[in-house]
Design an enzyme around this catalytic site. Structure first.
Site, PDB file in Angstrom:
ATOM      1  N   ILE A  46       0.852  -1.197   0.000  1.00  0.00           N
ATOM      2  CA  ILE A  46       0.000   0.000   0.000  1.00  0.00           C
ATOM      3  C   ILE A  46       0.885   1.242   0.000  1.00  0.00           C
ATOM      4  O   ILE A  46       1.812   1.364   0.809  1.00  0.00           O
ATOM      5  CB  ILE A  46      -0.959  -0.035   1.222  1.00  0.00           C
ATOM      6  CG1 ILE A  46      -1.974  -1.161   1.007  1.00  0.00           C
ATOM      7  CG2 ILE A  46      -1.670   1.305   1.400  1.00  0.00           C
ATOM      8  CD1 ILE A  46      -2.983  -1.327   2.120  1.00  0.00           C
ATOM      9  N   LEU A  47       0.592   2.154  -0.929  1.00  0.00           N
ATOM     10  CA  LEU A  47       1.374   3.396  -1.024  1.00  0.00           C
ATOM     11  C   LEU A  47       0.859   4.403  -0.002  1.00  0.00           C
ATOM     12  O   LEU A  47      -0.341   4.441   0.301  1.00  0.00           O
ATOM     13  CB  LEU A  47       1.266   3.963  -2.437  1.00  0.00           C
ATOM     14  CG  LEU A  47       1.922   3.097  -3.526  1.00  0.00           C
ATOM     15  CD1 LEU A  47       1.435   3.503  -4.912  1.00  0.00           C
ATOM     16  CD2 LEU A  47       3.445   3.175  -3.437  1.00  0.00           C
ATOM     17  N   ASN A  96      -5.192   1.076 -10.409  1.00  0.00           N
ATOM     18  CA  ASN A  96      -4.871  -0.233  -9.822  1.00  0.00           C
ATOM     19  C   ASN A  96      -5.855  -1.280 -10.319  1.00  0.00           C
ATOM     20  O   ASN A  96      -7.025  -0.961 -10.543  1.00  0.00           O
ATOM     21  CB  ASN A  96      -4.975  -0.123  -8.295  1.00  0.00           C
ATOM     22  CG  ASN A  96      -4.741  -1.455  -7.587  1.00  0.00           C
ATOM     23  OD1 ASN A  96      -3.759  -2.145  -7.839  1.00  0.00           O
ATOM     24  ND2 ASN A  96      -5.658  -1.818  -6.695  1.00  0.00           N
ATOM     25  N   HIS A 124      -7.739  -4.692  -9.127  1.00  0.00           N
ATOM     26  CA  HIS A 124      -8.045  -5.488  -7.931  1.00  0.00           C
ATOM     27  C   HIS A 124      -8.870  -6.709  -8.361  1.00  0.00           C
ATOM     28  O   HIS A 124      -9.816  -6.566  -9.133  1.00  0.00           O
ATOM     29  CB  HIS A 124      -8.829  -4.649  -6.915  1.00  0.00           C
ATOM     30  CG  HIS A 124      -9.125  -5.411  -5.667  1.00  0.00           C
ATOM     31  ND1 HIS A 124      -8.148  -5.686  -4.724  1.00  0.00           N
ATOM     32  CD2 HIS A 124     -10.255  -6.015  -5.225  1.00  0.00           C
ATOM     33  CE1 HIS A 124      -8.679  -6.413  -3.756  1.00  0.00           C
ATOM     34  NE2 HIS A 124      -9.957  -6.625  -4.036  1.00  0.00           N
ATOM     35  N   ASP A 176      -8.175   0.617  -2.104  1.00  0.00           N
ATOM     36  CA  ASP A 176      -9.238   0.158  -3.014  1.00  0.00           C
ATOM     37  C   ASP A 176     -10.466   1.071  -2.980  1.00  0.00           C
ATOM     38  O   ASP A 176     -11.574   0.638  -3.328  1.00  0.00           O
ATOM     39  CB  ASP A 176      -9.646  -1.305  -2.717  1.00  0.00           C
ATOM     40  CG  ASP A 176      -8.496  -2.271  -2.929  1.00  0.00           C
ATOM     41  OD1 ASP A 176      -7.699  -2.060  -3.862  1.00  0.00           O
ATOM     42  OD2 ASP A 176      -8.380  -3.234  -2.147  1.00  0.00           O
ATOM     43  N   LYS A 179      -7.792 -14.265 -16.450  1.00  0.00           N
ATOM     44  CA  LYS A 179      -7.980 -14.486 -17.882  1.00  0.00           C
ATOM     45  C   LYS A 179      -9.229 -13.782 -18.420  1.00  0.00           C
ATOM     46  O   LYS A 179      -9.182 -13.130 -19.462  1.00  0.00           O
ATOM     47  CB  LYS A 179      -8.089 -16.004 -18.107  1.00  0.00           C
ATOM     48  CG  LYS A 179      -7.771 -16.433 -19.498  1.00  0.00           C
ATOM     49  CD  LYS A 179      -7.649 -17.944 -19.566  1.00  0.00           C
ATOM     50  CE  LYS A 179      -7.673 -18.363 -21.015  1.00  0.00           C
ATOM     51  NZ  LYS A 179      -7.766 -19.799 -21.191  1.00  0.00           N
ATOM     52  N   GLU A 210      -9.172  -9.478 -15.525  1.00  0.00           N
ATOM     53  CA  GLU A 210      -8.045  -8.547 -15.302  1.00  0.00           C
ATOM     54  C   GLU A 210      -7.267  -8.224 -16.571  1.00  0.00           C
ATOM     55  O   GLU A 210      -6.990  -7.056 -16.854  1.00  0.00           O
ATOM     56  CB  GLU A 210      -7.071  -9.135 -14.272  1.00  0.00           C
ATOM     57  CG  GLU A 210      -7.662  -9.278 -12.893  1.00  0.00           C
ATOM     58  CD  GLU A 210      -6.653  -9.793 -11.888  1.00  0.00           C
ATOM     59  OE1 GLU A 210      -5.535  -9.259 -11.811  1.00  0.00           O
ATOM     60  OE2 GLU A 210      -6.973 -10.745 -11.159  1.00  0.00           O
TER      61      GLU A 210
HETATM   62  C1  GAR Z   1      -3.448 -10.140  -9.617  1.00  0.00           C
HETATM   63  O1  GAR Z   1      -4.546 -11.003  -9.461  1.00  0.00           O
HETATM   64  C2  GAR Z   1      -3.814  -8.746  -9.138  1.00  0.00           C
HETATM   65  O2  GAR Z   1      -5.128  -8.377  -9.403  1.00  0.00           O
HETATM   66  C3  GAR Z   1      -3.616  -8.899  -7.664  1.00  0.00           C
HETATM   67  O3  GAR Z   1      -2.437  -9.677  -7.538  1.00  0.00           O
HETATM   68  C4  GAR Z   1      -2.312 -10.544  -8.670  1.00  0.00           C
HETATM   69  C5  GAR Z   1      -0.949 -10.323  -9.269  1.00  0.00           C
HETATM   70  O4  GAR Z   1      -0.749 -11.020 -10.451  1.00  0.00           O
HETATM   71  N1  GAR Z   1      -3.516  -7.608  -7.038  1.00  0.00           N
HETATM   72  C6  GAR Z   1      -4.021  -7.337  -5.859  1.00  0.00           C
HETATM   73  O5  GAR Z   1      -4.554  -8.166  -5.154  1.00  0.00           O
HETATM   74  C7  GAR Z   1      -3.899  -5.881  -5.414  1.00  0.00           C
HETATM   75  N2  GAR Z   1      -4.779  -5.615  -4.304  1.00  0.00           N
HETATM   76  P1  GAR Z   1       0.327 -10.655 -11.555  1.00  0.00           P
HETATM   77  O6  GAR Z   1       1.641 -10.320 -10.846  1.00  0.00           O
HETATM   78  O7  GAR Z   1       0.463 -11.932 -12.346  1.00  0.00           O
HETATM   79  O8  GAR Z   1      -0.177  -9.514 -12.393  1.00  0.00           O
END
Ligand code: GAR
Length: 204
Positions: free
Chosen positions: A95-96, A110, A112, A153, A180, A183
């Protein structure tokens, strides 16, 4: 020709969302922006190799060793030197601070892995989000791309995409499907949307 918006991508792990951004840039789905640097909060993560393979300048910072303040100062310095005007948190798992965020108003987004406001906030990241969704028993989850403000968030939503939960899902299976189906689609699309808006706001 209009200039592209420089994008800094912040990562912490495998970097599949970074890969989706790189692929979208190569396929022309992102045309208003260009990734100018990748910064990892951890050394040795696979996301850095993805950046290397794509020929993108990349920086491995050790947030734990540096401490939050020095990590953020170094991140801000790299971003300034790269000329980036949009920061994309793509699987960035820390968290920044409000101090950092307030230096980039409306310029940090971001991804999520849930439909905000469900399964989000402090401590909700990565697999934990999918564990929580399965434990609660929701039948639909998904992903959200949002602006980052000082509330974890809590910033304005840019895009969301729903994903069905199936019988026999495990957190790992669900995480893969959400990546898939949701995101990897809405993160590049949101990056393009925000970059296009930035360019449009600059046209007199
Ligand atoms: C992803 O599912 C992303 O949405 C999540 O971490 C994973 C990283 O995957 N992020 C969070 O939970 C942020 N709160 P990646 O390194 O393969 O992109």
């Amino acid at each position: 020709m209009k200039n592209k918006v420089g994008i800094a991508v912040l990562v912490s792990g495998g970097g599949t969302n970074l890969q989706a951004l790189i692929d979208a840039q190569n396929s022309g789905d992102i045309i208003s922006g260009r990734i100018v640097c990748v910064i990892s909060s951890k050394p040795g993560v696979y996301a850095l190799e993805r950046a290397e393979k794509a020929g993108i300048p990349h920086y491995a910072l050790d947030r734990k060793a540096l401490g939050q303040q020095a990590f953020e100062a170094e991140t801000a310095r790299i971003i300034a030197n790269s000329g980036a005007r949009l920061i994309v948190l793509a699987g960035f798992l820390s968290i920044l601070s409000a101090g950092f965020i307030n230096n980039f108003p409306g310029r940090i987004i971001n991804v999520h892995p849930a439909l905000i406001p469900s399964f989000c906030g402090k401590g909700m990241y990565g697999l934990r989000v999918h564990e929580a969704a399965l434990e609660y028993g929701v039948k639909v989850t998904g992903a959200t791309v949002h602006y980052v403000n000082e509330i974890p968030d809590g910033g304005e939503i840019i895009m969301q995409k729903a994903v069905n939960i199936r019988d026999g899902d495990t957190p790992e299976k669900l995480q893969k499907r959400v990546m898939k189906q949701a995101e990897w689609k809405i993160l590049p699309a949101s990056a393009e949307k925000v970059c296009a808006e930035i360019l449009k706001s600059e046209v007199k």
